[in-house]
Write a protein that holds these residues in place. Structure first.
Motif, PDB file in Angstrom:
ATOM      1  N   ALA A 182      45.068 -42.487  69.369  1.00 60.34           N
ATOM      2  CA  ALA A 182      46.061 -41.504  69.829  1.00 60.34           C
ATOM      3  C   ALA A 182      46.815 -40.826  68.693  1.00 60.34           C
ATOM      4  N   SER A 183      46.466 -41.117  67.447  1.00 61.15           N
ATOM      5  CA  SER A 183      47.317 -40.666  66.336  1.00 61.15           C
ATOM      6  C   SER A 183      47.016 -39.246  65.870  1.00 61.15           C
ATOM      7  N   ARG A 184      45.910 -38.678  66.305  1.00 62.71           N
ATOM      8  CA  ARG A 184      45.594 -37.308  65.881  1.00 62.71           C
ATOM      9  C   ARG A 184      44.534 -36.710  66.818  1.00 62.71           C
ATOM     10  N   GLY A 185      44.209 -35.450  66.601  1.00 54.02           N
ATOM     11  CA  GLY A 185      43.111 -34.803  67.316  1.00 54.02           C
ATOM     12  C   GLY A 185      43.280 -34.810  68.826  1.00 54.02           C
ATOM     13  N   ILE A 186      42.169 -35.069  69.502  1.00 53.14           N
ATOM     14  CA  ILE A 186      42.135 -34.993  70.969  1.00 53.14           C
ATOM     15  C   ILE A 186      43.047 -36.048  71.594  1.00 53.14           C
ATOM     16  N   GLY A 187      43.057 -37.244  71.018  1.00 55.03           N
ATOM     17  CA  GLY A 187      43.889 -38.327  71.568  1.00 55.03           C
ATOM     18  C   GLY A 187      45.367 -37.990  71.515  1.00 55.03           C
ATOM     19  N   ALA A 242      46.734 -46.773  67.943  1.00 58.78           N
ATOM     20  CA  ALA A 242      45.918 -46.339  66.793  1.00 58.78           C
ATOM     21  C   ALA A 242      46.358 -47.175  65.603  1.00 58.78           C
ATOM     22  N   ARG A 243      45.671 -46.988  64.466  1.00 61.13           N
ATOM     23  CA  ARG A 243      46.114 -47.702  63.245  1.00 61.13           C
ATOM     24  C   ARG A 243      47.369 -47.057  62.683  1.00 61.13           C
ATOM     25  N   ASN A 244      47.420 -45.739  62.695  1.00 60.52           N
ATOM     26  CA  ASN A 244      48.499 -45.028  62.006  1.00 60.52           C
ATOM     27  C   ASN A 244      49.727 -44.871  62.918  1.00 60.52           C
ATOM     28  N   THR A 245      50.522 -45.938  62.995  1.00 59.02           N
ATOM     29  CA  THR A 245      51.689 -45.898  63.884  1.00 59.02           C
ATOM     30  C   THR A 245      52.784 -45.005  63.307  1.00 59.02           C
ATOM     31  N   GLU A 263      39.417 -44.428  76.282  1.00 61.20           N
ATOM     32  CA  GLU A 263      38.829 -44.992  75.055  1.00 61.20           C
ATOM     33  C   GLU A 263      38.363 -43.812  74.193  1.00 61.20           C
ATOM     34  N   ASN A 264      39.290 -43.333  73.354  1.00 63.70           N
ATOM     35  CA  ASN A 264      39.060 -42.091  72.620  1.00 63.70           C
ATOM     36  C   ASN A 264      38.784 -42.300  71.129  1.00 63.70           C
ATOM     37  N   ALA A 265      39.081 -43.491  70.589  1.00 64.81           N
ATOM     38  CA  ALA A 265      38.929 -43.683  69.134  1.00 64.81           C
ATOM     39  C   ALA A 265      37.482 -43.449  68.729  1.00 64.81           C
ATOM     40  N   ALA A 321      24.025 -42.621  62.613  1.00 66.31           N
ATOM     41  CA  ALA A 321      24.910 -43.747  62.937  1.00 66.31           C
ATOM     42  C   ALA A 321      25.858 -43.358  64.064  1.00 66.31           C
ATOM     43  N   TYR A 322      26.422 -42.169  63.955  1.00 72.91           N
ATOM     44  CA  TYR A 322      27.415 -41.718  64.943  1.00 72.91           C
ATOM     45  C   TYR A 322      26.779 -41.512  66.318  1.00 72.91           C
ATOM     46  N   SER A 323      25.731 -40.697  66.363  1.00 69.57           N
ATOM     47  CA  SER A 323      25.204 -40.310  67.683  1.00 69.57           C
ATOM     48  C   SER A 323      24.515 -41.465  68.397  1.00 69.57           C
ATOM     49  N   SER A 351      25.448 -44.543  68.176  1.00 68.49           N
ATOM     50  CA  SER A 351      26.521 -45.396  68.703  1.00 68.49           C
ATOM     51  C   SER A 351      27.149 -44.747  69.938  1.00 68.49           C
ATOM     52  N   LYS A 352      27.276 -43.421  69.939  1.00 66.74           N
ATOM     53  CA  LYS A 352      27.830 -42.739  71.120  1.00 66.74           C
ATOM     54  C   LYS A 352      26.861 -42.836  72.308  1.00 66.74           C
ATOM     55  N   ALA A 353      25.533 -42.879  72.014  1.00 68.37           N
ATOM     56  CA  ALA A 353      24.554 -43.080  73.095  1.00 68.37           C
ATOM     57  C   ALA A 353      24.725 -44.473  73.692  1.00 68.37           C
ATOM     58  N   ALA A 370      31.852 -29.605  70.577  1.00 65.62           N
ATOM     59  CA  ALA A 370      32.722 -29.493  69.399  1.00 65.62           C
ATOM     60  C   ALA A 370      34.157 -29.098  69.764  1.00 65.62           C
ATOM     61  N   VAL A 371      35.110 -29.794  69.134  1.00 70.54           N
ATOM     62  CA  VAL A 371      36.540 -29.518  69.281  1.00 70.54           C
ATOM     63  C   VAL A 371      37.131 -29.457  67.872  1.00 70.54           C
ATOM     64  N   GLN A 372      38.029 -28.499  67.646  1.00 72.92           N
ATOM     65  CA  GLN A 372      38.563 -28.293  66.295  1.00 72.92           C
ATOM     66  C   GLN A 372      39.546 -29.394  65.905  1.00 72.92           C
ATOM     67  N   THR A 373      39.059 -30.455  65.298  1.00 72.53           N
ATOM     68  CA  THR A 373      39.916 -31.578  64.886  1.00 72.53           C
ATOM     69  C   THR A 373      39.625 -31.942  63.435  1.00 72.53           C
ATOM     70  N   GLU A 374      40.430 -32.882  62.925  1.00 71.64           N
ATOM     71  CA  GLU A 374      40.204 -33.341  61.542  1.00 71.64           C
ATOM     72  C   GLU A 374      38.832 -34.004  61.408  1.00 71.64           C
TER      73      GLU A 374
HETATM   74  N1  LIG Z   1      36.117 -33.272  67.589  1.00 71.04           N
HETATM   75  C1  LIG Z   1      34.916 -33.119  68.106  1.00 71.04           C
HETATM   76  O1  LIG Z   1      34.268 -32.081  67.916  1.00 71.04           O
HETATM   77  C2  LIG Z   1      34.319 -34.200  68.956  1.00 71.04           C
HETATM   78  C3  LIG Z   1      33.098 -33.946  69.588  1.00 71.04           C
HETATM   79  C4  LIG Z   1      32.528 -34.926  70.370  1.00 71.04           C
HETATM   80  C5  LIG Z   1      33.158 -36.143  70.550  1.00 71.04           C
HETATM   81  N2  LIG Z   1      34.338 -36.373  69.919  1.00 71.04           N
HETATM   82  C6  LIG Z   1      34.962 -37.680  70.128  1.00 71.04           C
HETATM   83  O2  LIG Z   1      36.280 -37.498  70.587  1.00 71.04           O
HETATM   84  C7  LIG Z   1      37.106 -38.571  70.125  1.00 71.04           C
HETATM   85  C8  LIG Z   1      38.303 -37.989  69.396  1.00 71.04           C
HETATM   86  O3  LIG Z   1      37.815 -37.210  68.330  1.00 71.04           O
HETATM   87  P1  LIG Z   1      38.743 -36.372  67.344  1.00 71.04           P
HETATM   88  O4  LIG Z   1      37.923 -35.261  66.846  1.00 71.04           O
HETATM   89  O5  LIG Z   1      40.053 -36.134  67.947  1.00 71.04           O
HETATM   90  O6  LIG Z   1      38.839 -37.444  66.138  1.00 71.04           O
HETATM   91  P2  LIG Z   1      39.961 -37.727  65.040  1.00 71.04           P
HETATM   92  O7  LIG Z   1      40.820 -36.537  64.826  1.00 71.04           O
HETATM   93  O8  LIG Z   1      39.242 -38.322  63.868  1.00 71.04           O
HETATM   94  O9  LIG Z   1      40.828 -38.883  65.763  1.00 71.04           O
HETATM   95  C9  LIG Z   1      40.218 -40.121  65.954  1.00 71.04           C
HETATM   96  C10 LIG Z   1      41.234 -41.100  66.501  1.00 71.04           C
HETATM   97  O10 LIG Z   1      40.591 -42.392  66.516  1.00 71.04           O
HETATM   98  C11 LIG Z   1      41.426 -43.335  65.874  1.00 71.04           C
HETATM   99  N3  LIG Z   1      40.660 -44.355  65.182  1.00 71.04           N
HETATM  100  C12 LIG Z   1      39.697 -44.183  64.248  1.00 71.04           C
HETATM  101  N4  LIG Z   1      39.301 -45.354  63.777  1.00 71.04           N
HETATM  102  C13 LIG Z   1      40.021 -46.306  64.439  1.00 71.04           C
HETATM  103  C14 LIG Z   1      40.085 -47.722  64.385  1.00 71.04           C
HETATM  104  N5  LIG Z   1      39.345 -48.426  63.521  1.00 71.04           N
HETATM  105  N6  LIG Z   1      40.920 -48.360  65.208  1.00 71.04           N
HETATM  106  C15 LIG Z   1      41.715 -47.678  66.075  1.00 71.04           C
HETATM  107  N7  LIG Z   1      41.721 -46.327  66.164  1.00 71.04           N
HETATM  108  C16 LIG Z   1      40.880 -45.676  65.343  1.00 71.04           C
HETATM  109  C17 LIG Z   1      42.240 -42.508  64.868  1.00 71.04           C
HETATM  110  O11 LIG Z   1      43.494 -43.132  64.606  1.00 71.04           O
HETATM  111  P3  LIG Z   1      43.861 -43.967  63.286  1.00 71.04           P
HETATM  112  O12 LIG Z   1      43.112 -43.373  62.147  1.00 71.04           O
HETATM  113  O13 LIG Z   1      45.347 -43.839  63.196  1.00 71.04           O
HETATM  114  O14 LIG Z   1      43.453 -45.359  63.608  1.00 71.04           O
HETATM  115  C18 LIG Z   1      42.463 -41.207  65.619  1.00 71.04           C
HETATM  116  O15 LIG Z   1      43.623 -41.294  66.411  1.00 71.04           O
HETATM  117  C19 LIG Z   1      36.226 -39.442  69.232  1.00 71.04           C
HETATM  118  O16 LIG Z   1      35.721 -40.533  69.961  1.00 71.04           O
HETATM  119  C20 LIG Z   1      35.098 -38.502  68.852  1.00 71.04           C
HETATM  120  O17 LIG Z   1      33.922 -39.197  68.537  1.00 71.04           O
HETATM  121  C21 LIG Z   1      34.938 -35.433  69.141  1.00 71.04           C
END
Ligand SMILES: NC(=O)c1ccc[n+]([C@@H]2O[C@H](COP(=O)([O-])OP(=O)(O)OC[C@H]3O[C@@H](n4cnc5c(N)ncnc54)[C@H](OP(=O)(O)O)[C@@H]3O)[C@@H](O)[C@H]2O)c1
Length: 228
Positions: free
Chosen positions: A10-15, A34-37, A79-81, A146-148, A150-152, A179-183
């Protein structure tokens, strides 16, 4: 309609965008993990958001046990991490493989195991956030092995959990996001411009999480404007 909602990652991006959206309804109580409280404490000054540390690569049972008494019965669990490494297959390290699976699959399954006693038996919805890359038959991208994969696995888990819990009121579905515009996206694909902002995606996920379990269970849903 007051709901108790957990967002993991929940600390950044979509969460983070999702927590903000839920928090707009003062009747909801939102539990952000999240880790980054420190970052969450700055982001969320709403009185109905409660922040907790959680690292999905460490002993999840121990970490959640410490906060279980602070949690009420939960109606929605997101479950967004996610962890993404973009590297040629031949160069992905053992640690990168294991971290991908630990955060994206095992961490999800273990956190759900721990939180099961807190899921409202009268009706609750777990939403797993997967990726189009993990959706069978979708376009694939080099570097995302590795990523895809694991998501499968997360998609497959959704079907298995739904089968095992089909006679309960705990429902689980999986959203495969485009795709979503995140870090995360910027780090993996520098310069790529996604069609959606985190807030736009959060609007969809918020609505889905609050309503879809009345109609769907164990479903893997592509959330993308493009085909395949
Ligand atoms: N952005 C895209 O285009 C896109 C596309 C398809 C799917 N997704 C999925 O959507 C979700 C959110 O993506 P996002 O782009 O918003 O990613 P993001 O900006 O990297 O945010 C990821 C979140 O996951 C947390 N996280 C990462 N490692 C963790 C750990 N070891 N323990 C607990 N929390 C952890 C991070 O918090 P901390 O670092 O503070 O722990 C952060 O809050 C992800 O599952 C991603 O795979 C994203």
């Amino acid at each position: 309609m007051n709901k108790h909602i957990i967002v993991i990652g929940a600390s950044r991006g979509i969460g983070a965008a999702l927590v903000k959206r839920y928090a707009k309804n003062p009747q909801h109580q939102v539990y952000a993990f999240a880790r980054n409280t420190a970052r969450m404490d700055i982001l969320f000054d709403e009185p109905n958001v409660h922040c907790f540390p959680l690292d999905l690569t460490k002993n999840i049972g121990e970490q959640l046990a410490k906060v279980m008494y602070e949690l009420p019965m939960i109606d929605v669990l997101i479950e967004n991490a996610g962890f993404l490494v973009n590297k040629p297959f031949s160069t992905i390290s053992h640690e990168e493989f294991t971290t991908s699976y630990q955060v994206n699959v095992i961490g999800v399954m273990e956190s759900i195991q721990c939180l099961l006693p807190k899921l409202n038996p009268e009706g609750s919805h777990i939403v797993n956030i997967s990726s189009m890359g993990g959706f069978q038959g979708s376009m694939k991208f080099a570097g995302l092995t590795a990523y895809s994969t694991s998501k499968a696995a997360l998609c497959s888990f959704t079907e298995l959990f739904a089968e095992e819990f089909k006679d309960t009121n705990i429902k689980m579905n999986c959203l495969c996001l485009g795709a979503v515009q995140t870090e995360m996206l910027e780090q993996a694909f520098p310069g790529y411009k996604a069609p959606l902002t985190p807030d736009q995606m959060a609007i969809f996920i918020e609505d889905f999480s609050l309503t879809a379990h009345h109609y769907l269970n164990g479903k893997i849903i592509p959330v993308s404007l493009s085909n395949p």
